[in-house]
Write a protein that holds these residues in place. Structure first.
Motif, PDB file in Angstrom:
ATOM      1  N   THR A 345     -58.755  72.212  37.909  1.00  0.00           N
ATOM      2  CA  THR A 345     -57.811  72.950  37.063  1.00  0.00           C
ATOM      3  C   THR A 345     -57.462  72.131  35.825  1.00  0.00           C
ATOM      4  O   THR A 345     -56.417  72.310  35.215  1.00  0.00           O
ATOM      5  CB  THR A 345     -56.530  73.287  37.841  1.00  0.00           C
ATOM      6  N   GLY A 346     -58.343  71.216  35.478  1.00  0.00           N
ATOM      7  CA  GLY A 346     -58.188  70.320  34.342  1.00  0.00           C
ATOM      8  C   GLY A 346     -58.995  69.077  34.623  1.00  0.00           C
ATOM      9  O   GLY A 346     -59.741  69.008  35.610  1.00  0.00           O
ATOM     10  N   THR A 347     -58.845  68.084  33.781  1.00  0.00           N
ATOM     11  CA  THR A 347     -59.503  66.811  34.058  1.00  0.00           C
ATOM     12  C   THR A 347     -58.799  66.097  35.208  1.00  0.00           C
ATOM     13  O   THR A 347     -59.433  65.414  36.007  1.00  0.00           O
ATOM     14  CB  THR A 347     -59.503  65.925  32.802  1.00  0.00           C
ATOM     15  N   PHE A 348     -57.486  66.249  35.296  1.00  0.00           N
ATOM     16  CA  PHE A 348     -56.700  65.639  36.365  1.00  0.00           C
ATOM     17  C   PHE A 348     -55.922  66.719  37.106  1.00  0.00           C
ATOM     18  O   PHE A 348     -55.473  67.692  36.511  1.00  0.00           O
ATOM     19  CB  PHE A 348     -55.719  64.602  35.784  1.00  0.00           C
ATOM     20  N   GLU A 349     -55.757  66.510  38.405  1.00  0.00           N
ATOM     21  CA  GLU A 349     -55.056  67.475  39.234  1.00  0.00           C
ATOM     22  C   GLU A 349     -53.594  67.056  39.434  1.00  0.00           C
ATOM     23  O   GLU A 349     -53.234  65.905  39.175  1.00  0.00           O
ATOM     24  CB  GLU A 349     -55.780  67.612  40.574  1.00  0.00           C
ATOM     25  N   PRO A 350     -52.743  67.979  39.896  1.00  0.00           N
ATOM     26  CA  PRO A 350     -51.333  67.647  40.120  1.00  0.00           C
ATOM     27  C   PRO A 350     -51.174  66.400  40.986  1.00  0.00           C
ATOM     28  O   PRO A 350     -51.889  66.224  41.976  1.00  0.00           O
ATOM     29  CB  PRO A 350     -50.794  68.897  40.825  1.00  0.00           C
ATOM     30  N   GLY A 351     -50.233  65.546  40.589  1.00  0.00           N
ATOM     31  CA  GLY A 351     -50.014  64.286  41.284  1.00  0.00           C
ATOM     32  C   GLY A 351     -50.574  63.098  40.545  1.00  0.00           C
ATOM     33  O   GLY A 351     -50.158  61.955  40.772  1.00  0.00           O
ATOM     34  N   HIS A 352     -51.536  63.347  39.647  1.00  0.00           N
ATOM     35  CA  HIS A 352     -52.099  62.254  38.861  1.00  0.00           C
ATOM     36  C   HIS A 352     -51.144  61.919  37.715  1.00  0.00           C
ATOM     37  O   HIS A 352     -50.567  62.810  37.099  1.00  0.00           O
ATOM     38  CB  HIS A 352     -53.472  62.665  38.306  1.00  0.00           C
ATOM     39  N   PRO A 353     -50.957  60.627  37.401  1.00  0.00           N
ATOM     40  CA  PRO A 353     -50.008  60.259  36.331  1.00  0.00           C
ATOM     41  C   PRO A 353     -50.387  60.785  34.950  1.00  0.00           C
ATOM     42  O   PRO A 353     -49.522  60.845  34.072  1.00  0.00           O
ATOM     43  CB  PRO A 353     -50.016  58.729  36.360  1.00  0.00           C
ATOM     44  N   TRP A 354     -51.643  61.180  34.774  1.00  0.00           N
ATOM     45  CA  TRP A 354     -52.070  61.692  33.469  1.00  0.00           C
ATOM     46  C   TRP A 354     -52.179  63.218  33.452  1.00  0.00           C
ATOM     47  O   TRP A 354     -52.700  63.778  32.509  1.00  0.00           O
ATOM     48  CB  TRP A 354     -53.409  61.080  33.061  1.00  0.00           C
ATOM     49  N   ARG A 355     -51.690  63.892  34.493  1.00  0.00           N
ATOM     50  CA  ARG A 355     -51.801  65.347  34.573  1.00  0.00           C
ATOM     51  C   ARG A 355     -50.925  66.053  33.535  1.00  0.00           C
ATOM     52  O   ARG A 355     -51.375  66.965  32.845  1.00  0.00           O
ATOM     53  CB  ARG A 355     -51.391  65.805  35.982  1.00  0.00           C
ATOM     54  N   GLY A 356     -49.661  65.649  33.417  1.00  0.00           N
ATOM     55  CA  GLY A 356     -48.749  66.335  32.519  1.00  0.00           C
ATOM     56  C   GLY A 356     -48.330  67.692  33.067  1.00  0.00           C
ATOM     57  O   GLY A 356     -48.489  67.980  34.260  1.00  0.00           O
ATOM     58  N   LYS A 357     -47.808  68.541  32.180  1.00  0.00           N
ATOM     59  CA  LYS A 357     -47.308  69.848  32.592  1.00  0.00           C
ATOM     60  C   LYS A 357     -47.913  70.961  31.728  1.00  0.00           C
ATOM     61  O   LYS A 357     -47.241  71.545  30.869  1.00  0.00           O
ATOM     62  CB  LYS A 357     -45.780  69.885  32.503  1.00  0.00           C
ATOM     63  N   PRO A 358     -49.206  71.263  31.938  1.00  0.00           N
ATOM     64  CA  PRO A 358     -49.814  72.346  31.158  1.00  0.00           C
ATOM     65  C   PRO A 358     -49.178  73.686  31.484  1.00  0.00           C
ATOM     66  O   PRO A 358     -48.756  73.942  32.617  1.00  0.00           O
ATOM     67  CB  PRO A 358     -51.295  72.307  31.582  1.00  0.00           C
TER      68      PRO A 358
END
Length: 552
Positions: A345-358
């Motif tokens: 669902t992006g380059t990073f998944e929820p829980g990753h510090p670089w996920r952010g809030k798309p």
């Protein structure tokens, strides 16, 4: 949605099982040998800077060579992080954030017996950055400089200290340096001194060609035999500087085998001990026969990277979002890939510090996708033609042809007419650095090259920053978004880890909201391995440490 199963596996098993065993390595019984079938169609380059993407780094980079910094591959549970390699410590200058000091590891020698020191570091930096250096090799630049684009120069302070200078403040440098492998200057110079050629450049090329056949690094494995497109034989370096990583196997044989069914057949018939990316439909049989299956979520994305040049159909954000909403990733996972993927669902998944809030939620919503396409002017009687360049195999490519055929069928239900341009993996990887405007794109407006997401530059910057467009790095589609550029600069010039992570999370969220890619899957690095092989640690990484492996 129906996907045709490949019916050739059984035939290949029978064919390979009947094949002559003389074609495969034979060794004395006292010698332990690990035979690995790679997904590559050829042996990755052996001269110090591998090609074939990160499969090259995995097999001919991290085995025969070391870099100043490396990856911790010792755990299957913890994230793989950067650790000291040939450098024991490093520090950015407090007053000038473009200057870094690296302290080197004492007592390290190359495979030819020559010492590793500051002169060797400067020599290896200049082999890819200094065009008037005798050892400069343009063929190594593309796979190296594009991975550390801010590194400008290296200077010797003393035998065990070097100063590296970047073009701008860059907090990512220690991570980027995991890609610069140290080759022996002494060994290369010996080849250069006896090389024939019309000029210094021709002699240099001849020296690198000779070096590739008798490579010398500082790594835990040494080259013992090399036949292009057939095999690479490595033997353990008993004098390796890290005693915990002296290989436990005497010899490792690497065999190019790009077709998944052929790899699986070779394993089932006993011709190899280890295969990368086995055929998913063979997993029940492999388990029944006692083979061990290894998988772990990797920092990795399987995408379509969109062209954003003038006239590209992907310039319409409604089209980009529609493609992301039209793919049933769970169906792909549970059906075609037998569970061997993580939906992206992006380059990073929820829980990753670089996920952010798309704010754009990537999920399967065919009705929403069709609505967006209709708003963009397309429908059942007016399909949008798109063309994607992909490969038949390759590092991290998973099962590219069946997966792309799945996307082809899925997107057809949302008014896309998907055409596939299938080429050899290393050619695709080379084209990736040339960009969507280059004739090598062959009219494609998307490319399907998987990418590592282990560090900020690899995961985000090289694709999203406008200055990373070819030939500098991998912004294949020539994305030019001022917001992305602003956030890249903010992250790169932030040396506090928590603040840098926050800037990267903001950048990632912006890229998802822009539907910058068609995000499909994260690889889990599936491997099928003989029960005779023990000590395998499958880390959360694209890489793996072969030194830990034993043979019963």
């Amino acid at each position: 949605m129906l996907i045709k199963k490949n019916k050739t596996r059984a035939a290949l098993i029978a064919l390979l099982a009947l094949g002559s065993a003389a074609a495969w390595p034979r060794v004395a019984s006292a010698e332990t040998v690990l035979r690995i079938a790679m997904t590559a169609a050829d042996i990755p380059r052996t001269l110090g800077q591998p090609d074939q993407g990160f499969e090259g780094n995995r097999f001919t980079g991290l085995t025969m060579y070391d870099a100043l910094t490396g990856w911790d591959l010792s755990s299957a549970d913890k994230a793989s992080v950067v650790i000291p390699g040939l450098a024991t410590e490093w520090k950015v200058d407090d007053a000038d954030k473009t200057k870094w000091t690296f302290k080197l590891r004492p007592g390290v020698t190359f495979h030819d017996g020559s010492p590793f020191n500051a002169d060797a570091v400067v020599w290896n930096v200049e082999k890819v950055l200094k065009q008037d250096a005798p050892q400069f090799d343009a063929s190594q630049v593309g796979v190296t400089a594009s991975r550390m684009p801010t590194l400008a120069s290296a200077k010797k302070i003393d035998d065990m200290t070097v100063e590296l200078t970047t073009k701008e403040p860059d907090s990512f440098l220690p991570i980027n340096l995991t890609n610069l492998f140290m080759a022996s200057p002494v060994k290369w110079q010996a080849f250069y001194d006896k090389a024939e050629g019309a000029d210094a450049k021709a002699k240099s090329q001849a020296a690198w060609t000779a070096f590739a056949k008798e490579a010398s690094g500082t790594g835990p494995w040494k080259m013992a035999g090399f036949t292009p497109r057939e095999r690479l034989e490595l033997v353990k370096n008993a004098a390796y500087w890290d005693k915990a990583r002296v290989p436990k196997v005497d010899k490792m044989v690497l065999l190019p085998m790009p077709e998944a069914n052929a790899r699986t057949a070779a394993l089932l018939s006993g011709q190899v001990d280890w295969v990368e990316a086995p055929a998913p439909d063979a997993l029940p049989e492999l388990k029944q026969r006692g083979f061990k299956l290894y998988a772990n979520e990797q920092p990795h994305v399987w995408p379509w990277q969109f062209s954003r040049v003038e006239g590209s159909p992907w310039n319409d954000i409604r089209v980009r979002k529609a493609a992301n909403l039209c793919v049933d990733r769970e169906g792909l996972k549970d059906g075609l890939l037998a569970g061997l993927m993580v939906p992206a669902t992006g380059t990073f998944e929820p829980g990753h510090p670089w996920r952010g809030k798309p704010t754009f939620e990537i999920k399967y919503d065919k009705a929403a996708a069709q609505k967006l396409m209709q708003e963009a002017g397309f429908g059942p009687n007016k399909k949008l033609t798109v063309k994607t360049q992909t490969s038949a195999s390759g590092s991290g490519q998973m099962q590219p042809l069946p997966m792309n055929e799945y996307l082809q069928q899925a997107l057809a239900e949302c008014y896309f007419d998907v055409q596939l341009d299938v080429i050899e993996w290393n050619t695709l990887f080379t084209n990736w650095r040339r960009g969507a405007k280059d004739p090598s794109a062959n009219g494609s407006n998307a490319t399907n090259v998987t990418y590592a997401a282990m560090d900020p530059f690899f995961a985000l910057v090289r694709f999203l920053q406008s200055g990373m467009a070819p030939p500098v790095s991998n912004n294949w589609g020539f994305i030019n978004n001022p917001k992305f550029d602003e956030l890249v600069k903010k992250a790169r010039q932030t040396f506090d880890p928590a603040a840098r992570d926050a800037a990267l999370a903001e950048l990632h969220a912006a890229s998802v909201d822009d539907a910058a890619f068609l995000y499909v899957a994260h690889d889990v690095g599936p491997r099928a391995i003989s029960p005779k092989v023990t000590g395998v640690v499958q880390p959360k990484s694209w890489f793996i440490d072969f030194s830990l492996v034993s043979m019963q």
